[in-house]
Design an enzyme around this catalytic site. Structure first.
Site, mmCIF file in Angstrom:
data_model
loop_
_atom_site.group_PDB
_atom_site.id
_atom_site.type_symbol
_atom_site.label_atom_id
_atom_site.label_comp_id
_atom_site.label_asym_id
_atom_site.label_seq_id
_atom_site.Cartn_x
_atom_site.Cartn_y
_atom_site.Cartn_z
ATOM 1 N N CYS B 20 5.696 11.533 9.589
ATOM 2 C CA CYS B 20 6.615 12.136 10.566
ATOM 3 C C CYS B 20 7.235 11.051 11.460
ATOM 4 C CB CYS B 20 5.734 12.918 11.539
ATOM 5 S SG CYS B 20 4.203 13.020 11.305
ATOM 6 N N ARG B 50 13.433 12.413 10.128
ATOM 7 C CA ARG B 50 12.179 11.842 9.908
ATOM 8 C C ARG B 50 11.116 13.357 9.585
ATOM 9 N NH1 ARG B 50 11.576 6.607 10.603
ATOM 10 N NH2 ARG B 50 9.403 6.511 10.094
ATOM 11 N N PHE B 234 6.822 16.040 8.948
ATOM 12 C CA PHE B 234 7.277 16.175 7.564
ATOM 13 C C PHE B 234 6.039 16.633 6.801
ATOM 14 C CE2 PHE B 234 10.558 14.690 4.647
ATOM 15 C CZ PHE B 234 10.031 15.208 3.395
ATOM 16 N N ASN B 254 1.583 9.590 13.239
ATOM 17 C CA ASN B 254 2.290 9.369 11.937
ATOM 18 C C ASN B 254 1.427 8.734 11.211
ATOM 19 O OD1 ASN B 254 3.947 8.789 10.406
ATOM 20 N ND2 ASN B 254 5.426 7.555 11.465
ATOM 21 N N GLY B 255 0.823 9.431 10.084
ATOM 22 C CA GLY B 255 0.407 8.659 9.106
ATOM 23 C C GLY B 255 -0.690 9.367 8.325
ATOM 24 N N GLU B 916 11.116 -1.844 -15.020
ATOM 25 C CA GLU B 916 11.392 -2.607 -13.586
ATOM 26 C C GLU B 916 11.907 -3.748 -13.623
ATOM 27 O OE1 GLU B 916 8.118 -3.840 -10.968
ATOM 28 O OE2 GLU B 916 6.579 -3.515 -12.535
ATOM 29 N N GLN B 964 2.346 4.175 -11.756
ATOM 30 C CA GLN B 964 2.525 3.891 -13.332
ATOM 31 C C GLN B 964 1.014 4.535 -13.764
ATOM 32 O OE1 GLN B 964 3.269 -0.187 -14.218
ATOM 33 N NE2 GLN B 964 2.977 -0.046 -16.028
ATOM 34 N N LYS B 967 -1.929 2.244 -14.515
ATOM 35 C CA LYS B 967 -2.416 1.407 -13.181
ATOM 36 C C LYS B 967 -1.826 1.924 -11.990
ATOM 37 C CE LYS B 967 0.657 -2.432 -14.132
ATOM 38 N NZ LYS B 967 0.781 -3.852 -14.678
ATOM 39 N N GLN B 973 2.166 -8.055 -12.796
ATOM 40 C CA GLN B 973 2.335 -9.264 -12.781
ATOM 41 C C GLN B 973 3.135 -9.971 -14.021
ATOM 42 O OE1 GLN B 973 0.196 -12.610 -11.199
ATOM 43 N NE2 GLN B 973 -1.244 -11.287 -10.117
#
Lengths: 492, 1506
Positions: B20, B50, B234, B254-255, B916, B964, B967, B973
């Site tokens: 939020c 938000r 949210f 918010n978290g 990617e 993904q 992983k 990398q």
């Protein structure tokens, strides 16, 4: 994995061989060993594939990437332990196996395969030289008696495994020495007999009893054997050769390949034999049959000093490369030039022998042959042949060796008196996977069950059958299997 | 509630997340005004974006406001009701949600009356609030409560407000508890939003705009408050949730608390010891259980803050305890503060997760950020005495003249206003004050126990003999592969091994090999609602410190709390364990308990063994032992080891239940723990420290028998091993977004896949298990199987363990779906275009009669319709359009393989995925033969390689990769040796320099951030579908609902099992779930939320045959991704060496020689897809479906096979997956409507209009616009139009010249392309210049502003993220994570926050002021110049990959040029001064020069000269 980029850096190399002209002067093995560096490089070519097709291609399930890696790291004990966990006799397969593993090698998709067979041979020879190969006298004896009939690769493998499981194993061999085809079929120049002897002695130290010169069903009653054993493994091989019953077959100078080869092996070993000498010396020789036994006849004939050697094969000449119908990783039917071929032979394909022609003394003087063509099915498999009009001709020769394979085991004697059922190919009937015949306590393995096949298959059958025998005797088995087993079923 | 919490199917209410916007506004001197409330409501309304709304656009997820009690207003209102209120502070107001049903309401009132009486208080009366129900949405109205205020008078004996507040707290909790217990029917709707004599909360399930309308009180001019705290929610669902609206009584959050389960367990674990001088025992009873069940993480956090506050700690103190800074290993921290944190760490673990919290107790108003700073919080201090703080800047329009300071809260920092004293207290000041309350440092010195200081053990320790090691290895289930693949590399290299190509072995519950118990445990990972952390580059926020001992009474402060053993990490070597075992301080003792059970194989033996163990453990705690060592060493042929995970979790939960757990540390001495995942499981289920004696002995044996090619001695090898375990643990924590071992400890962040509910409820209480599975006796069977092999007597005498075969196919090993047979058949079929051979292949995969691999393998089709002729089924051509290939980057696979996939997919109308790694523009052009190599799906992943406006424009679909399968929660990398010229060009990087993908998207730390990125991408290409890729995990359905609400067009649920490239092998196998679970959950949850028809649902993960497609379709997927099978058709032979660049068939390699060996053809791939479609059609005909659409989600057409033979498979319960969710009549089960992306009203249309001539013929245009924070993503749509026409070349510089005034919303100038030149006078929010593609941006404060720009925050966090080209000039400071993953843009800024230039690979950054901590972490390219007059920079710089060099002449030239330009564009004073004193200034700059980059540049230079 030995070295990630090994396959990019090194090419496939086989050990050097004694030049053909030299090696035909005797019956010794002629393949040298790798130098340490070469061995290391060859093992570094293994890519330790995510799906090691070699490991699947090998009838024994040899865990090839693992032993290649151990060889690369020069950990001989580890290499030997891994190899011997799936193969009792790497010294045999390392010398004479057609190496289906190499056909399946992933590197073989676009480069020459890893020299798996040579590496295998090196592992076992190094293990012997470092005294790593020791008798494996079992800690616990079961007190069960198992009789193995036949001491070829299947019988030996079964015996070795069953002995490891703690059973008392007796091997019956009708010939004077154990080993079957290893002893008296494969020429010395491909497998020197001390190699067989070395293994037999080791097995004797393990506690396996070998009884030679005893033919079960003749020298001892088959029923007695079954009665006096807790289990019996029939591993007598596929011994009845395919004949060529055409006019002139009775002429003198026409021999079955195995009679010829066996006699020469005895001659080399200094073992007395009975019957007439079968020699190719100074003769025009024709070998009928294009397989490995045929090759052995070629090599032996050359060593005996034949005047000329021809080899006939009724099938067409195979292609030199894989075709779409035999893609990697299948074992391809492609043109194979054996070491015996290198030593000198004229090879003919698509040739059918119609008649043996003799002279007035009843000696073979020539072959009447005709060229043929083959009709193929959609998968490129031959269906039937047709003669090529006007291609009939005579080819002079004084010796013919029939190397056209084997039909089935000898039925008279043991098989008949024991009453074991036969399958439609007249081999002993026993399912792959349980190896049990219709007769209680009696199992069958190797060519006697499977029909003629490779040494590596015989060893595989012997091992797998031994496991089934062990399960039969003990309720479960701790012997290795080439395929996954459900441990829960084993333990509970 | 009718549709929320029945928990049928796979949905579970506990998976809910919310996120939020939050903020507060206060008069520093506490002066109460009506304006404050009005302003706060305006702020809230400006954060509408938000929050979110559900299926019914008028129902918000919740909004609310907390203010001080408006006494004047209440006095008048109450007097109308003939309630006479006493003086302020002498009465409390309860704001109550009552059930609408009058009987229930009445019953609640009775309870309230009784409770007030019982506590000796006096009720003054009720005031029913008038509300405007018509203003709220339908969903919200369905659950609307009656809102009333309850007035209670303070009794005379209570003399101060704090005590009265405490009494009200007891009253509230007691009422709540009584209602919950006695009227369950009312409990759902009965709720106190607040009950205080200081504050009051107005909130509800409303949108931000509705709040004002719904509560007429709020707009009453008599209302006044000195401060107001606001929150806009949210949520990931659309269910009615009035209670979950925020603020709560003390906080607005918010978290997300990632470690909630563990935090709650730890709280309950000490319950028995809780006592406080502030409460009588009777009162304490009334409070229990303190934290309510079935509420959100934020609500729980509020509950714990309350109890800690009311037991005597100040609010700042409590916040510091719960959400500490990263103190461990921080050498710069004030020792007093550090001691405070360390002392409190022995008492309580952090409530860990991303958080921006605003808080108040009526006197203090403040805000706090988590240690990572993963939520934004901007603040302004005005000259007229106000502090305004909010998730975004510019939410309240201010006269710039009044601005004294503009700032942002830094990670771990606090902003505090004392409204009584009328002052702002700085972070340093308040923390120093709190930390000095007690001599924490001295307490630690006196009582903390360090292992190194302990006496040598009394008994010498005996190692296992080599023979015993082998036997133990057998008993504990080691394989040769475990040793070769896992233990060896860990010991030799100190690194966790990597592998590739996913996993295709059976699930543990389906395998016929005896499994390690932890194989049934699947790691959770962060996606969307919270970000993973980077454990390597952001190591400084993480900690492995752990404390063994008695936690003591949480509600009290006692020096003995810290009398415990402190470990730097949780892995004990043998010698250390022995020290601990024989510890004796007089007050601290350890007890060893044997964790074996009778190996008689009888039912119940294991259960008895565990019961005995728990009994002993309980006794030992009562006997006063502080440490219990659970040991499985003492096994023999009669006694088998209890799996250590089961043993430790059983004891842990047993002790929690009896309230004893807090009194003791659990150390596990175990043989069955060798992989990182094993360690993680033990820690997450209660182990405090672990001694892996058998793994250590295994290394010793390997060393002794020469199996290790190394010169390292045993000590170093074991040290390496321990190091790699620790690094691996950090990685696993970070995947879940957890920073510290303390928080991970007991957190249970796993889903259990294959244990039955009774086992889980008893021994792993609180963990999720959804498909049932093994019971205790079956677990024993698996353990006994290994035990029997070990003690059964090996006849052969050779020491060979089983092969294993998990990571590589082995004939005797674990089965694989892709094996020599299936790979061969598939390649043979596709190369010869032979459907019969394909059918043989499909049969091998599909017919899992004797062996089971997957959940779908357990299913059969159920026929409910007449079969139809296959001719009636829609043609394969239609179906093939629903195919996508998996995301495989150019870089991980070769150009040949990549373009073959693309051509094939373009031929069949399916979609290939760039992965990617970007895409070379030459592929956008059609090929001469009509083929196209252009990938329809352009992926946007965390590294943003090559993500430019033009790249985004050339797409039919844009996929945001949240995770993904191979992983999840980790970044990848690409090693330098794989980065050749071509790849470097495509990825905008330097050849030869390695590339790092960050674990999180740095612009997605929460669901509202994701919504923002979706909006950005929609602006960047509105013709493209926006696809969000998620990985299957428990709760993915809830996330999917949130993602649908964030307006994604497509949601991909990926299975855990796919994936190419390099992944740590523990992640491949142990993280994430099969797609069957995730897809079903997502489909079910979307349908329940009426969101299903708005999105396309796609799935992938080892889909190999038409049958797989059919099952996926019936479970809810209308599109399918196929990666591995397509690669195999293209020639991949599952080498699993992608990470080594040695792929021998040219698929996953960049080696030019090997690439030549690639033999795949597009037609092979096309054949595969056609075969799969044909097979699907056959199944459709059989089931009677003519089209895919009518088949989607018809799970009734699936059933469990009725002939399952495997004893393990029989235990599975798939009813959750097969649970049909009825679709509301207006919602289809497949995608049938478009999302409303809210694109109609955006500012860019005006920008585009004004740029018409520029687009037509490149004529320069000039214009200016006023902006507010709701004007988001400015310039992106315009850039899309430019890219469409002019490609990557864009327009000539300075063609589109716009000036903006005001506070720009998020993503100002995102993906802005060449030719654009933006000037912003004012300020901007987060993501300025995100993905900048060539534009020029200049931002400077308003002309009228009087503050000093370089000391104030002008732009928000994560500016220039993934920028590839362009220039940005900022007059003033930027927030955290400035120029992260910049690969080509040039920028000037006058100060930045933490983590600046992280992962940068190119471009130039000129920083003219302070930087925060961890500058240049993972920076592999580009150059940063930092002005460093005080020589403090090196402390803030992460030196791992960079050198700090002096300026060269070229550097000086570039810098002065930039300074001139900066002055020209922004009028910077700083730049002017620097230039004026350039001689001196030039010596005060540091050049941050990445080492690898330097090497490559120098080599290049050498080559050019040479």
């Amino acid at each position: 994995m030995g070295k990630a980029t090994g396959f990019q850096e090194f090419n496939r190399e086989l050990p050097e061989k004694v030049p053909a002209a030299e090696r035909v002067k005797n019956y010794n093995e002629f393949v040298h060993l790798y130098t340490d560096e070469k061995l290391n490089q060859q093992s570094a070519r293994c890519m330790n594939c995510g799906v090691p097709f070699c490991h699947s291609g090998c009838p024994l399930g040899n865990i090839i990437p693992e032993f290649n890696d151990a060889v690369y790291r020069k950990n001989w004990e580890e290499a030997y332990n891994i190899l011997s966990s799936t193969n009792n006799f790497p010294e045999f397969t390392g010398r004479i196996c057609p190496a289906p593993c190499e056909s399946a090698c992933v590197l073989g998709i676009n480069k020459p395969a890893v020299a798996i067979e040579e590496i295998e041979k090196h592992i076992i020879e190094i293990a012997f030289s470092k005294n790593l190969v020791k008798p494996v006298a079992p800690l616990i004896k079961t007190g069960k008696r198992v009789s193995v009939v036949g001491s070829g690769p299947a019988g030996l493998a079964a015996a070795a495994q069953l002995s490891k499981a703690g059973h008392l194993v007796t091997v019956y061999e009708r010939d004077d020495r154990p080993g079957g085809l290893l002893q008296y079929g494969i020429p010395d120049f491909k497998l020197e007999k001390w190699v067989v002897q070395r293994r037999v002695e080791l097995m004797e130290k393990d506690g396996v009893v070998f009884k030679c010169n005893i033919e079960v069903g003749k020298d001892i009653a088959a029923d007695d054997l079954v009665r006096n054993s807790d289990a019996v493994v029939l591993a007598g091989g596929s011994t009845i050769p395919r004949n060529l019953p055409i006019p002139g077959r009775d002429l003198k100078g026409i021999f079955f390949a195995m009679d010829f080869l066996k006699q020469q092996n005895k001659r080399v070993s200094g073992v007395p034999f009975y019957g007439e000498d079968i020699l190719a010396t100074d003769k025009d020789v024709i070998v009928i049959g294009g397989g490995d036994t045929g090759s052995d006849c070629v090599g032996t004939s050359n060593r005996q000093g034949a005047k000329s050697i021809k080899q006939f094969e009724v099938m067409m000449q195979p292609p030199e490369q894989r075709t779409t119908h035999m893609p990697w990783p299948t074992y391809p039917m492609i043109l194979k030039t054996t070491s015996s071929h290198e030593e000198g032979v004229e090879r003919f394909w698509g040739v059918n022998t119609e008649e043996f022609l003799g002279d007035e003394d009843g000696n073979l003087r020539a072959l009447k042959v005709v060229d043929v063509t083959w009709e193929l099915d959609v998968m490129n498999r031959p269906i039937k042949f047709q003669k090529v009009e006007g291609s009939e001709r005579e080819i002079p020769c004084q010796r013919v060796f029939l190397a056209m394979g084997f039909l089935f085991p000898q039925h008279t004697g043991m098989i008949e008196s024991m009453g074991v059922a036969l399958d439609e190919r007249k081999n002993v009937k026993a399912k792959e996977g349980n190896y049990r015949t219709n007769v209680s306590k009696v199992f069958a393995a190797g060519d006697m069950r499977r029909g003629q096949s490779l040494v590596v298959w015989a060893i595989s059958e012997g091992r797998e059958a031994a496991r089934k025998v062990d399960e039969f005797l003990m309720g479960h088995s701790v012997l290795e299997s080439k395929d996954a087993v459900n441990p829960f079923e084993q333990v509970f | 509630m009718d549709q929320t919490e029945d928990g049928q199917g796979l949905y579970r209410p506990e998976f809910e997340h919310d996120s939020c916007g939050t903020g507060f506004i206060t008069n520093i001197n506490g002066h109460k005004t009506n304006q404050i409330i009005d302003d706060a409501l305006t702020m809230l309304e400006n954060m509408e974006h938000r929050g979110a709304c559900g299926c019914d656009p008028d129902s918000g997820d919740g909004a609310g406001i907390l203010i001080q009690l408006p006494h004047e207003f209440l006095l008048e209102e109450c007097s109308n009701l003939e309630i006479s209120l006493p003086e302020p502070g002498e009465y409390g107001v309860g704001m109550i949600f009552f059930p609408k049903e009058s009987a229930l309401k009445k019953a609640c009132r009775v309870i309230i009356g009784n409770a007030i009486e019982k506590l000796g208080l006096h009720k003054l009366g009720y005031r029913k609030l008038s509300v405007n129900s018509s203003t709220i949405g339908e969903t919200a109205r369905k659950a609307e409560p009656d809102v009333e205020q309850l007035f209670v008078q303070r009794p005379h004996h209570i003399t101060n407000t704090d005590d009265f507040e405490r009494k009200l707290y007891i009253l509230r909790r007691y009422i709540n508890k009584t209602v919950t217990e006695s009227i369950p029917a009312a409990a759902e709707h009965f709720y106190f939003t607040s009950f205080s004599c200081k504050t009051i909360i107005y909130k509800g399930q409303v949108t931000t705009y509705q709040l004002r309308q719904y509560f007429p009180d709020l707009v009453d001019e008599r209302m006044a408050s000195g401060f107001a705290m606001i929150h806009s929610r949210f949520s990931t669902n659309t269910f009615p949730s009035w209670k979950l609206a925020q603020p709560f009584r003390l906080i607005a959050h918010n978290g997300e608390i990632n470690t909630l389960t563990g935090n709650l367990n730890w709280f309950y674990s000490g319950l028995k010891s809780y006592a406080s001088a502030y409460f009588t025992n009777e009162e304490m009873e009334m409070l229990l259980p303190v934290i309510d069940n079935n509420q959100s993480d934020s609500a729980c956090l509020d509950n714990i803050i309350e109890i800690l506050l009311h037991t005597g700690r100040s609010l700042p103190h409590v916040m510091m305890m719960l959400i500490p800074e990263a103190w461990d290993g921080n050498e710069q921290m004030d020792p007093i503060k550090k001691a405070f944190y360390e002392y409190h760490a022995t008492l309580m673990e952090p409530w860990d997760g991303p958080a921006a919290i605003t808080f108040t107790d009526g006197k203090f108003v403040g805000a706090l950020l988590d240690r990572n700073g993963l939520r934004p919080l901007r603040f302004v201090i005005t000259t007229d005495g106000r502090v305004i703080a909010a998730s975004e800047a510019g939410v309240l329009k201010l006269d710039e003249k009044l601005v004294l300071r503009k700032g942002r809260l830094q990670p771990g920092k606090m902003l505090l206003v004392d409204t009584e004293k009328g002052k702002i207290i700085t972070d340093d000041e308040i923390k120093h004050q709190v930390a000095s309350r007690q001599p924490y440092g001295r307490w630690l010195e006196n009582y903390k126990i360090r292992l190194s200081e302990l006496a040598e053990p009394r008994l010498a320790f005996a190692s296992l003999s080599e023979d015993s090691v082998f036997r133990y290895q057998q008993v504990f289930g080691y394989t040769r592969e475990d040793i070769d693949t896992i233990i060896k590399p860990m010991a030799l290299d100190g690194k966790e091994p990597v592998g590739s190509m996913g996993t295709d072995v059976p699930l543990a519950i389906l395998s016929d090999k005896p499994q390690h118990l932890s194989s049934y445990f699947k790691q959770f990972f962060a996606q969307v609602t919270n970000p993973p952390i980077d454990p390597i580059r952001e190591r400084l926020v993480m900690s492995l410190a752990t404390f063994i001992g008695n936690n003591g009474n949480l509600l009290d402060e006692d020096k003995m709390h810290c009398h415990c053993v402190v470990l730097q990490h949780p892995i004990l070597k043998n010698h250390q364990l022995e020290k601990l075992r024989s510890i004796d301080t007089g007050m601290f003792h350890a007890k060893t308990l044997q964790t074996y059970y009778n190996a008689d194989g009888m039912p119940g033996s294991l259960e008895k063994g565990i019961a005995r163990l728990c009994r002993y453990a309980e006794d030992s705690v009562d006997d006063g032992f502080e440490v219990l060592i659970l040991s499985d060493r003492a096994i023999d042929s009669e006694h088998a080891p209890i799996p250590s995970l089961l043993a430790v979790s059983a004891v842990h939960h047993h002790l929690i239940k009896s309230g004893r757990r807090g009194a003791v540390g659990l150390v596990v001495e175990t043989g069955d723990t060798w992989e990182v995942h094993h360690f993680a499981c033990l820690l997450a289920f209660g182990a405090t420290a672990i001694n892996p004696y058998l793994a250590l002995s295994t290394i010793e044996t390997l060393k002794n028998n020469g199996s290790l090619e190394t010169s390292l001695d045993l000590k170093s090898l074991q040290k390496n091993y321990v190091k790699s375990v620790n690094d691996g643990l950090l990685k696993i924590f970070s995947k879940m977004g957890i920073s510290t071992l303390q928080s991970y400890h007991g957190s249970q962040v796993f889903e259990i896949l294959g244990l039955n509910k009774s086992v889980v409820d008893k021994y792993f209480a609180g963990a999720v298990t959804r498909i049932g599975g093994l019971g205790l006796d079956e677990i024993a069977r698996e353990s006994l199987c290994k035990h029997k092999i070990g003690f059964g007597g090996s006849k052969s005498g050779t020491h060979l363990l089983p092969e294993g075969g998990i990571y590589q196919w082995k004939r005797r090993g674990e089965s694989h779906l892709f094996n020599p047979t299936t790979v061969h058949l598939l390649q043979h079929a596709t190369r010869t275009n032979n459907y019969d051979i394909y059918k043989n292949y499909a049969k091998e995969i599909n017919e899992q009669t004797e062996k089971h691999f997957t959940i779908r393998g357990l299913l059969d089709f159920a026929h409910h319709r007449e079969a139809i002729s296959i001719d009636e089924v829609e043609p394969a051509e239609n179906i093939m359009k629903r195919f996508a290939t998996g995301a495989m980057s150019f870089g991980s696979i070769s150009h040949e393989a990549h373009s073959t996939m693309a051509i094939a997919m373009n031929r069949i109308g399916g979609k290939s995925n760039t992965g990617e790694g970007g895409e070379d523009e030459i592929r956008y052009e059609p090929m001469p033969n009509g083929d196209s190599m252009r990938s329809a799906i352009k992926q946007v992943a965390s590294a943003r390689f090559g993500v430019t406006s033009n790249y985004l424009t050339n797409a039919d679909e844009l996929q945001i990769k949240m995770a993904q399968g191979a992983k999840p929660g980790e970044g990848g990398q690409l090693p330098g040796h794989k980065v050749d010229d071509w790849i470097a060009k495509t990825r905008h990087s330097t050849p030869g320099v390695g590339l790092i993908s960050p674990p999180p998207h740095h612009d997605i730390y929460s669901i509202e951030d994701l919504a923002q990125l979706i909006f950005d991408l929609k602006n960047a290409n509105r013709a493209a579908r926006i696809n969000v890729k998620l990985v299957s995990k428990a709760g993915v359905g809830t996330i999917a609902a949130g993602v649908a609400k964030a307006h994604a067009d497509v949601i991909l649920i990926a299975g855990y099992d796919g994936g190419t490239g390099a992944s740590p092998i523990s992640s491949v196998k142990h993280a994430g779930l099969p797609w069957e679970l995730g897809l079903s959950e997502a489909h079910q949850t979307l349908v329940r939320n009426k969101l299903r028809s708005r999105v396309v649902l796609q799935t992938d993960g080892q889909l190999k045959t038409g049958r797989d497609l059919a099952i996926a379709c019936l479970m809810g997927a209308e599109e399918w991704g196929v990666a591995t099978a397509a690669l195999v058709a293209g020639g991949c032979i599952m080498m699993r060496k992608c990470h080594l660049n040695t792929c021998p068939v040219g698929v996953a390699t960049q080696d030019p020689e090997l690439r030549k060996l690639f033999s795949g053809k597009p037609e092979h791939v096309v054949n595969l897809f056609r075969f799969m479609a044909e097979e699907l059609r056959e199944i459709m005909a059989e089931l009677g479906f003519r089209t895919v659409n009518e088949m989607v989600g018809r799970v009734q057409f699936l059933k469990v096979k009725d002939n399952l033979t495997s004893w393990k498979a029989k235990q599975i319960d798939l009813s959750g997956i097969l649970h049909p969710v009825n679709n509301p009549k207006d919602v289809t089960l497949y995608n049938s409507e478009k999302q409303d992306h809210g694109m109609d009203a955006i500012l860019d249309w005006k920008l585009l209009e004004a740029a018409k001539v520029a687009l037509e013929d490149k004529t320069p245009v000039f214009a200016s616009f006023d902006v507010r924070n709701v004007d988001r993503t400015i310039g992106t749509l315009l850039s899309n139009e430019i890219s469409k026409k002019y490609g990557s070349a864009g327009l000539p510089d300075n063609t589109v010249n716009y000036k903006f005034n005001g506070s720009a919303g998020q993503s100002f100038g995102a993906f802005a392309t060449k030719g654009i030149s933006f000037e912003l006078e004012g300020e901007a929010n987060d993501y300025v210049g995100k993905g900048l593609s060539g534009a020029q941006l200049a931002i400077y404060p308003a002309e009228s502003a009087t503050f000093t720009p370089e000391e104030n925050i002008i732009i928000g966090n994560v500016a220039l993220y993934g920028a590839t080209a362009g220039e940005v000039f900022i007059r003033g400071m930027a927030g955290e994570r400035f120029a992260v993953r910049n690969s080509g843009a040039t920028t000037v800024v006058e100060g930045i926050g933490d983590h600046g230039c992280e992962y940068m690979t190119g471009g130039r950054a000129l920083i003219l002021g302070e930087t925060g901590r961890n500058f240049a972490a993972g920076m592999s390219g580009g150059i940063a110049w930092v002005y460093n007059p005080n020589n403090t920079f090196s402390e803030n710089c992460n030196m791992e990959m960079v050198d700090l060099d002096p300026l060269s002449i070229q550097d000086e030239e570039q810098i002065t040029t930039l300074l001139h330009k900066h002055i020209h564009l922004t009028g910077s004073k700083v730049a002017q001064e620097l230039l004026a004193n350039w001689k001196k200034a030039s010596t005060q700059f540091v050049k941050v020069y990445p080492k690898e980059y330097k090497k490559v540049l120098e080599k290049l230079q050498y080559q050019t000269i040479g």
